[in-house]
Design an enzyme around this catalytic site. Structure first.
Site, PDB file in Angstrom:
ATOM      1  N   ASN A  32       0.831  -1.215   0.000  1.00  0.00           N
ATOM      2  CA  ASN A  32       0.000   0.000   0.000  1.00  0.00           C
ATOM      3  C   ASN A  32       0.864   1.263   0.000  1.00  0.00           C
ATOM      4  O   ASN A  32       0.346   2.368   0.071  1.00  0.00           O
ATOM      5  CB  ASN A  32      -0.972   0.020   1.183  1.00  0.00           C
ATOM      6  CG  ASN A  32      -0.268   0.245   2.514  1.00  0.00           C
ATOM      7  OD1 ASN A  32       0.960   0.199   2.599  1.00  0.00           O
ATOM      8  ND2 ASN A  32      -1.031   0.494   3.566  1.00  0.00           N
ATOM      9  N   PHE A  34       2.721   2.592   2.259  1.00  0.00           N
ATOM     10  CA  PHE A  34       2.753   3.439   3.462  1.00  0.00           C
ATOM     11  C   PHE A  34       4.202   3.784   3.804  1.00  0.00           C
ATOM     12  O   PHE A  34       4.575   4.953   3.914  1.00  0.00           O
ATOM     13  CB  PHE A  34       2.041   2.738   4.630  1.00  0.00           C
ATOM     14  CG  PHE A  34       2.200   3.479   5.934  1.00  0.00           C
ATOM     15  CD1 PHE A  34       1.981   4.851   6.016  1.00  0.00           C
ATOM     16  CD2 PHE A  34       2.576   2.810   7.096  1.00  0.00           C
ATOM     17  CE1 PHE A  34       2.146   5.542   7.217  1.00  0.00           C
ATOM     18  CE2 PHE A  34       2.744   3.487   8.300  1.00  0.00           C
ATOM     19  CZ  PHE A  34       2.535   4.856   8.354  1.00  0.00           C
ATOM     20  N   GLY A  36       6.711   1.714   2.129  1.00  0.00           N
ATOM     21  CA  GLY A  36       7.435   1.179   0.974  1.00  0.00           C
ATOM     22  C   GLY A  36       7.570   2.245  -0.105  1.00  0.00           C
ATOM     23  O   GLY A  36       6.854   3.251  -0.106  1.00  0.00           O
ATOM     24  N   ILE A  61      -8.561  -9.839  -0.593  1.00  0.00           N
ATOM     25  CA  ILE A  61      -8.121  -9.897  -1.996  1.00  0.00           C
ATOM     26  C   ILE A  61      -8.077 -11.375  -2.401  1.00  0.00           C
ATOM     27  O   ILE A  61      -7.830 -12.250  -1.562  1.00  0.00           O
ATOM     28  CB  ILE A  61      -6.731  -9.230  -2.179  1.00  0.00           C
ATOM     29  CG1 ILE A  61      -6.324  -9.192  -3.650  1.00  0.00           C
ATOM     30  CG2 ILE A  61      -5.655  -9.896  -1.329  1.00  0.00           C
ATOM     31  CD1 ILE A  61      -5.141  -8.274  -3.953  1.00  0.00           C
ATOM     32  N   LYS A 103      -5.616 -20.911   2.796  1.00  0.00           N
ATOM     33  CA  LYS A 103      -6.562 -22.011   3.023  1.00  0.00           C
ATOM     34  C   LYS A 103      -7.293 -22.370   1.724  1.00  0.00           C
ATOM     35  O   LYS A 103      -7.463 -23.546   1.395  1.00  0.00           O
ATOM     36  CB  LYS A 103      -7.571 -21.579   4.100  1.00  0.00           C
ATOM     37  CG  LYS A 103      -8.579 -22.643   4.463  1.00  0.00           C
ATOM     38  CD  LYS A 103      -9.469 -22.155   5.583  1.00  0.00           C
ATOM     39  CE  LYS A 103     -10.667 -23.082   5.740  1.00  0.00           C
ATOM     40  NZ  LYS A 103     -11.621 -22.568   6.714  1.00  0.00           N
ATOM     41  N   TYR A 143       1.930  -2.840  17.942  1.00  0.00           N
ATOM     42  CA  TYR A 143       2.818  -3.687  17.131  1.00  0.00           C
ATOM     43  C   TYR A 143       3.040  -5.029  17.817  1.00  0.00           C
ATOM     44  O   TYR A 143       2.818  -6.087  17.216  1.00  0.00           O
ATOM     45  CB  TYR A 143       4.135  -2.944  16.941  1.00  0.00           C
ATOM     46  CG  TYR A 143       5.151  -3.624  16.059  1.00  0.00           C
ATOM     47  CD1 TYR A 143       5.024  -3.620  14.669  1.00  0.00           C
ATOM     48  CD2 TYR A 143       6.277  -4.241  16.609  1.00  0.00           C
ATOM     49  CE1 TYR A 143       5.985  -4.221  13.863  1.00  0.00           C
ATOM     50  CE2 TYR A 143       7.233  -4.835  15.803  1.00  0.00           C
ATOM     51  CZ  TYR A 143       7.083  -4.823  14.428  1.00  0.00           C
ATOM     52  OH  TYR A 143       8.037  -5.420  13.624  1.00  0.00           O
TER      53      TYR A 143
HETATM   54  P1  NAD Z   1       9.166  -1.562   6.026  1.00  0.00           P
HETATM   55  O1  NAD Z   1       8.360  -0.534   6.749  1.00  0.00           O
HETATM   56  O2  NAD Z   1      10.309  -1.086   5.190  1.00  0.00           O
HETATM   57  O3  NAD Z   1       8.246  -2.459   5.105  1.00  0.00           O
HETATM   58  C1  NAD Z   1       6.895  -2.735   5.374  1.00  0.00           C
HETATM   59  C2  NAD Z   1       6.149  -2.710   4.049  1.00  0.00           C
HETATM   60  O4  NAD Z   1       4.765  -3.048   4.290  1.00  0.00           O
HETATM   61  C3  NAD Z   1       6.148  -1.333   3.391  1.00  0.00           C
HETATM   62  O5  NAD Z   1       6.434  -1.467   2.030  1.00  0.00           O
HETATM   63  C4  NAD Z   1       4.732  -0.827   3.609  1.00  0.00           C
HETATM   64  O6  NAD Z   1       4.314   0.117   2.654  1.00  0.00           O
HETATM   65  C5  NAD Z   1       3.942  -2.113   3.590  1.00  0.00           C
HETATM   66  N1  NAD Z   1       2.651  -2.058   4.304  1.00  0.00           N
HETATM   67  C6  NAD Z   1       2.441  -1.579   5.565  1.00  0.00           C
HETATM   68  N2  NAD Z   1       1.133  -1.718   5.888  1.00  0.00           N
HETATM   69  C7  NAD Z   1       0.530  -2.294   4.812  1.00  0.00           C
HETATM   70  C8  NAD Z   1      -0.814  -2.683   4.529  1.00  0.00           C
HETATM   71  N3  NAD Z   1      -1.788  -2.490   5.431  1.00  0.00           N
HETATM   72  N4  NAD Z   1      -1.082  -3.233   3.327  1.00  0.00           N
HETATM   73  C9  NAD Z   1      -0.098  -3.422   2.401  1.00  0.00           C
HETATM   74  N5  NAD Z   1       1.180  -3.061   2.614  1.00  0.00           N
HETATM   75  C10 NAD Z   1       1.495  -2.512   3.812  1.00  0.00           C
HETATM   76  O7  NAD Z   1       9.685  -2.585   7.140  1.00  0.00           O
HETATM   77  P2  NAD Z   1      10.675  -3.836   7.029  1.00  0.00           P
HETATM   78  O8  NAD Z   1      11.812  -3.582   7.927  1.00  0.00           O
HETATM   79  O9  NAD Z   1      10.911  -4.178   5.624  1.00  0.00           O
HETATM   80  O10 NAD Z   1       9.787  -4.965   7.733  1.00  0.00           O
HETATM   81  C11 NAD Z   1       9.084  -5.934   6.984  1.00  0.00           C
HETATM   82  C12 NAD Z   1       8.403  -6.920   7.938  1.00  0.00           C
HETATM   83  O11 NAD Z   1       9.368  -7.546   8.765  1.00  0.00           O
HETATM   84  C13 NAD Z   1       7.386  -6.268   8.873  1.00  0.00           C
HETATM   85  O12 NAD Z   1       6.283  -7.122   9.014  1.00  0.00           O
HETATM   86  C14 NAD Z   1       8.125  -6.157  10.174  1.00  0.00           C
HETATM   87  O13 NAD Z   1       7.251  -6.188  11.280  1.00  0.00           O
HETATM   88  C15 NAD Z   1       9.017  -7.392  10.132  1.00  0.00           C
HETATM   89  N6  NAD Z   1      10.211  -7.195  10.971  1.00  0.00           N
HETATM   90  C16 NAD Z   1      11.240  -6.411  10.550  1.00  0.00           C
HETATM   91  C17 NAD Z   1      12.328  -6.224  11.378  1.00  0.00           C
HETATM   92  C18 NAD Z   1      13.514  -5.380  10.948  1.00  0.00           C
HETATM   93  O14 NAD Z   1      14.445  -5.212  11.757  1.00  0.00           O
HETATM   94  N7  NAD Z   1      13.601  -4.876   9.754  1.00  0.00           N
HETATM   95  C19 NAD Z   1      12.368  -6.816  12.646  1.00  0.00           C
HETATM   96  C20 NAD Z   1      11.283  -7.595  13.047  1.00  0.00           C
HETATM   97  C21 NAD Z   1      10.212  -7.793  12.187  1.00  0.00           C
END
Ligand code: NAD
Ligand code: UDP
Length: 310
Positions: A32, A34, A36, A61, A103, A143
């Protein structure tokens, strides 16, 4: 093999899409936007197997895929606290929708969970069998609790409907394509050091984290998805634990920066210690983090230097 990567335009998601395309998979990147960015994935359009869908996983979806990597969710405290109710909806409704697809079409679904499910841990290093110490009503709860419910949904769909699941708990991961303004400690410190601004340490800097370079994490994530029987949860990261003060001093040295250190108040519920126990990842997946912190920081500093110059 057709693979759906939710959050595919984010930091981790864009690296994952790239690696999956290199393996010859068809990749649907759903985001989406947000946190990204199109620039994270623009170079992937040269692959004929790459598609992008602008969609919010809070809404249902229908897609036909073999595997789902569910990464959609803002990851930095600054971003996930911006709209906490949206963060909860993304984790709960979004995960429900991905499990619904899995599923219906028989896909395997991997949930990107987090070390935050351990909260401010009383067990160190954190083993998967530890249930955590999470504040349910604090600023990080949207979170932490959202990710905990997502894990619960994964296991209930597995037990009740036989959905093939993988749950990975990701510890702090960094590298190129982190957003320079996402407020996470490594991007903040590098950008501050390169701009000659004070490095903002929250609290005394005695709190610890264990930092994993993105390439290691992506390899572990795919190893988890490809494992024939593992459901998880499994910790993934690097177990080289450092204090935040040590990290700041290292980045100052590596960037040759004249920036000073400034101390700001510690945010509420900031975990004091964090280090993954990688025993399960090592023994079940054969996972090993290979990139030392100094080497990973060098690559990340080079990325931010280029970004700030342009
Ligand atoms: P990021 O914020 O760069 O990426 C998250 C992506 O999800 C973004 O592209 C954002 O636009 C998209 N997004 C958010 N809400 C959305 C929605 N409702 N619908 C569709 N897209 C949506 O963060 P990241 O570091 O790449 O993290 C990716 C995943 O890994 C996350 O789930 C995060 O919780 C998990 N994670 C990351 C870390 C880290 O250190 N990077 C640690 C623990 C967990
Ligand atoms: N932190 C800091 N200065 C910053 C950003 C973060 O001292 O400019 C600290 C933060 O308080 C935490 C650690 O660094 O103790 C890691 O923060 P981050 O937001 O990167 O990740 P998380 O807290 O989710 O592990």
């Amino acid at each position: 093999m057709r693979v759906l990567v939710t959050g595919g335009a984010g930091f981790l998601g864009s690296h994952l899409c790239e690696t999956l395309l290199q393996r010859g998979y068809e990749v649907i990147c759903l985001d989406n936007f947000f946190t990204g960015k199109k620039s994270n994935i623009a170079h992937l359009f040269e692959w004929s197997g790459f598609e992008i869908v602008r969609h919010d996983i809070v809404e249902p979806i229908l897609l036909e895929v073999d595997q789902i990597y569910n990464l959609a969710c803002p990851a930095s405290p600054h971003h996930y606290q911006h709209n906490p109710v949206k963060t909860i909806k993304t984790n709960i409704l979004g995960t429900l929708h991905m499990l619904g697809i899995a599923k219906r079409v028989g896909a395997t679904v991997l949930q990107a969970s987090t070390s935050e499910v351990y909260g401010d841990p009383l067990v160190h290093p954190q083993v998967e069998s530890y249930w955590g110490n999470v504040n349910p009503i604090g600023p990080r709860s949207c979170y932490d609790e959202g990710k905990r419910v997502a894990e619960t949904l994964m296991f209930d769909y597995h037990r009740n409907s036989g959905v093939d699941i993988r749950v990975i708990r990701i510890f702090n991961t960094y590298g190129p394509r982190m957003a320079e303004d996402d407020g996470r400690v490594i991007s903040n410190f590098i950008v501050q050091a390169l701009r000659g601004e004070d490095l903002t340490i929250y609290g005394e800097g005695n709190q610890t984290r264990s930092f994993c370079y993105v390439d290691d994490l992506i390899r572990g994530m795919i190893q988890a998805m490809d494992h024939p029987t593992l459901k998880g949860p499994v910790n993934l990261g690097n177990d080289d634990e450092r204090t935040i003060l040590e990290l700041a001093e290292l980045i100052l040295r590596m960037t040759d920066s004249r920036s000073k250190i400034q101390r700001l108040p510690l945010p509420k519920d900031d975990p004091t210690r964090r280090q993954p126990d990688l025993g399960v990842a090592r023994s079940v997946l054969g996972y090993e983090p290979l990139v030392a912190v100094e080497e990973g920081l060098e690559r990340t500093i080079a990325f931010f230097r280029g970004k700030l110059r342009s």
